[in-house]
Design an enzyme around this catalytic site. Sequence first.
Site, PDB file in Angstrom:
ATOM      1  N   SER A 127       0.668  -1.116  -0.228  1.00  0.00           N
ATOM      2  CA  SER A 127      -0.007  -0.149  -0.220  1.00  0.00           C
ATOM      3  C   SER A 127       0.834   1.433   0.222  1.00  0.00           C
ATOM      4  CB  SER A 127      -1.128   0.453   1.534  1.00  0.00           C
ATOM      5  OG  SER A 127      -1.654   1.581   1.662  1.00  0.00           O
ATOM      6  N   TYR A 152      -1.815  -1.262  11.453  1.00  0.00           N
ATOM      7  CA  TYR A 152      -2.195  -2.139   9.861  1.00  0.00           C
ATOM      8  C   TYR A 152      -0.708  -1.384   8.641  1.00  0.00           C
ATOM      9  CZ  TYR A 152      -3.988  -0.985   5.044  1.00  0.00           C
ATOM     10  OH  TYR A 152      -3.532  -1.375   3.594  1.00  0.00           O
ATOM     11  N   LYS A 156       2.207  -3.693   6.376  1.00  0.00           N
ATOM     12  CA  LYS A 156       2.319  -3.879   4.884  1.00  0.00           C
ATOM     13  C   LYS A 156       3.426  -3.318   4.991  1.00  0.00           C
ATOM     14  CE  LYS A 156      -1.606  -4.050   3.202  1.00  0.00           C
ATOM     15  NZ  LYS A 156      -1.555  -5.517   2.746  1.00  0.00           N
TER      16      LYS A 156
HETATM   17  C1  UD1 Z   1      -6.823   4.386   3.719  1.00  0.00           C
HETATM   18  C2  UD1 Z   1      -5.822   3.705   4.866  1.00  0.00           C
HETATM   19  C3  UD1 Z   1      -4.566   3.181   3.848  1.00  0.00           C
HETATM   20  C4  UD1 Z   1      -5.078   2.162   3.170  1.00  0.00           C
HETATM   21  C5  UD1 Z   1      -6.516   1.935   2.177  1.00  0.00           C
HETATM   22  C6  UD1 Z   1      -7.010   0.646   2.018  1.00  0.00           C
HETATM   23  C7  UD1 Z   1      -5.690   5.223   6.325  1.00  0.00           C
HETATM   24  C8  UD1 Z   1      -4.478   6.898   6.834  1.00  0.00           C
HETATM   25  N1  UD1 Z   1      -5.074   5.559   4.890  1.00  0.00           N
HETATM   26  O1  UD1 Z   1      -6.695   5.052   2.690  1.00  0.00           O
HETATM   27  O2  UD1 Z   1      -3.848   3.120   4.254  1.00  0.00           O
HETATM   28  O3  UD1 Z   1      -4.116   1.518   2.257  1.00  0.00           O
HETATM   29  O4  UD1 Z   1      -7.843   3.141   2.901  1.00  0.00           O
HETATM   30  O5  UD1 Z   1      -8.458   1.526   0.875  1.00  0.00           O
HETATM   31  O6  UD1 Z   1      -6.293   5.051   6.849  1.00  0.00           O
HETATM   32  N2  UD1 Z   1     -12.470  10.483   3.457  1.00  0.00           N
HETATM   33  C9  UD1 Z   1     -13.966  11.304   3.881  1.00  0.00           C
HETATM   34  N3  UD1 Z   1     -15.278  10.578   4.092  1.00  0.00           N
HETATM   35  C10 UD1 Z   1     -15.459  10.057   5.204  1.00  0.00           C
HETATM   36  C11 UD1 Z   1     -14.245   8.471   3.762  1.00  0.00           C
HETATM   37  C12 UD1 Z   1     -12.827   8.758   3.273  1.00  0.00           C
HETATM   38  O7  UD1 Z   1     -13.839  12.288   3.340  1.00  0.00           O
HETATM   39  O8  UD1 Z   1     -16.301   8.793   4.936  1.00  0.00           O
HETATM   40  C13 UD1 Z   1     -11.528  11.452   2.794  1.00  0.00           C
HETATM   41  C14 UD1 Z   1     -10.239  10.827   4.181  1.00  0.00           C
HETATM   42  O9  UD1 Z   1     -10.489  11.383   4.798  1.00  0.00           O
HETATM   43  C15 UD1 Z   1      -8.995  10.857   2.501  1.00  0.00           C
HETATM   44  C16 UD1 Z   1      -9.570  10.591   1.049  1.00  0.00           C
HETATM   45  O10 UD1 Z   1     -10.967  10.672   1.499  1.00  0.00           O
HETATM   46  O11 UD1 Z   1      -8.866  12.480   2.593  1.00  0.00           O
HETATM   47  C17 UD1 Z   1      -9.381   9.361   1.649  1.00  0.00           C
HETATM   48  O12 UD1 Z   1     -10.095   8.093   3.080  1.00  0.00           O
HETATM   49  P1  UD1 Z   1      -9.942   6.893   2.308  1.00  0.00           P
HETATM   50  O13 UD1 Z   1     -10.778   5.913   1.581  1.00  0.00           O
HETATM   51  O14 UD1 Z   1     -10.224   6.197   3.361  1.00  0.00           O
HETATM   52  O15 UD1 Z   1      -8.930   5.693   1.934  1.00  0.00           O
HETATM   53  P2  UD1 Z   1      -7.290   6.570   2.524  1.00  0.00           P
HETATM   54  O16 UD1 Z   1      -7.704   7.039   3.835  1.00  0.00           O
HETATM   55  O17 UD1 Z   1      -6.594   7.364   1.576  1.00  0.00           O
END
Ligand code: UD1
Length: 342
Positions: A127, A152, A156
């Site tokens: 990842s 987690y 990785k």
């Molecule tokens: C997350 C994990 C990453 C993992 C990946 C798997 C963290 C810090 N990272 O990535 O290690 O490999 O998932 O897919 O958790 N967001 C919102 N609202 C929501 C959900 C997300 O605003 O309800 C935003 C988050 O703040 C972020 C973006 O959407 O900016 C992407 O979030 P997400 O899909 O959870 O992925 P990552 O955090 O990038």
Amino acid sequence: MSRKTVLVSGGAGFIGSHVTVELSNAGYDVVIADNFSNCDETNYKGVCQILGKELPLIKMDFCDAKAVNELFDAHQIDAVIHFAAYKAVGESVAEPLMYYNNNLVSFINIIDAARTHGGCNVLFSSSATVYGETDVLPVTEVSPRQPATSPYGNTKQICEDILRDSVAAYDGVKGIALRYFNPIGAHPSALIGELPRGVPNNLVPFITQTAVGKRECLSVFGNDYPTEDGTCLRDYIDIVDLAKAHVCAVSRMVDGKMKEEYEIFNVGTGRPVSVLELINAFEKVNDLKLNWKFAPRRAGDVVAIWADPQRANEELGWTAERSVEDTLAAAWAWEKRLAGKE
Ligand code: UD1
């Protein structure tokens, strides 16, 4: 040329099922193994429907060393792709031993079985989380890894190291780590896709579940990040594009095309997209309005990360092809199909 067999651990999950389809389409025999701890048979059935045939399915736990050995006894395995791992960041902070045990022991068992069965090509599902918060963007494979901020993420990094060290030590064991950015979307057939249990942690399943009425409102975590619109930037990679990268990596291994015995590739588009841009694209391509609001920042989120995919483009001969719009249309088609079933 004789057909090659690929073992896919966690092959009934979101990424594993899409990879299985692309491997089969490319002429590989696939053995799917899964313990169904985090999924049901929906995606497995979808894979068989897409391919028009039943694929071998073994229900097993990769933490069971004896079972892993028996699997390698029973099949001539040319390559193994390891997806069978837990992946929820928050849960890993609450239950670190569960994560270290499941994610590390399963991988150790696979490599151990590989080396005692004359060697094997091992593809590890890593990842972009290994890069952590970084100032230099986009990230290349030589960008330094940062100390992990969750168990987690640590699993990785440790699994990458286990693979690197095993390749160096054991004859016939070769490895590739693919560092995924943010995999999203679903198969264009809408027969396989993401099936989060409970409340989704990731953005796109939360968006589609809100649009379909399963969730009331999407919280956008943070609006004061130092980006153009104040929301985080990510590199969202289409799941079918991502799956195709695995086919390229497996071919590189089984056809003897590797330049080093252990290689790392970023799997991303090279295109940063903000949370608001993603929401807007989802609304536009699917012609709907999403209920969302700003909420405080989520602990542990990095401001921005996206890939430099040049190494994968040149060495694997792979490039992300699908637009964010097409991917979000596929994610929505999948969610609607699920809702129709319920
Ligand atoms: C997350 C994990 C990453 C993992 C990946 C798997 C963290 C810090 N990272 O990535 O290690 O490999 O998932 O897919 O958790 N967001 C919102 N609202 C929501 C959900 C997300 O605003 O309800 C935003 C988050 O703040 C972020 C973006 O959407 O900016 C992407 O979030 P997400 O899909 O959870 O992925 P990552 O955090 O990038």
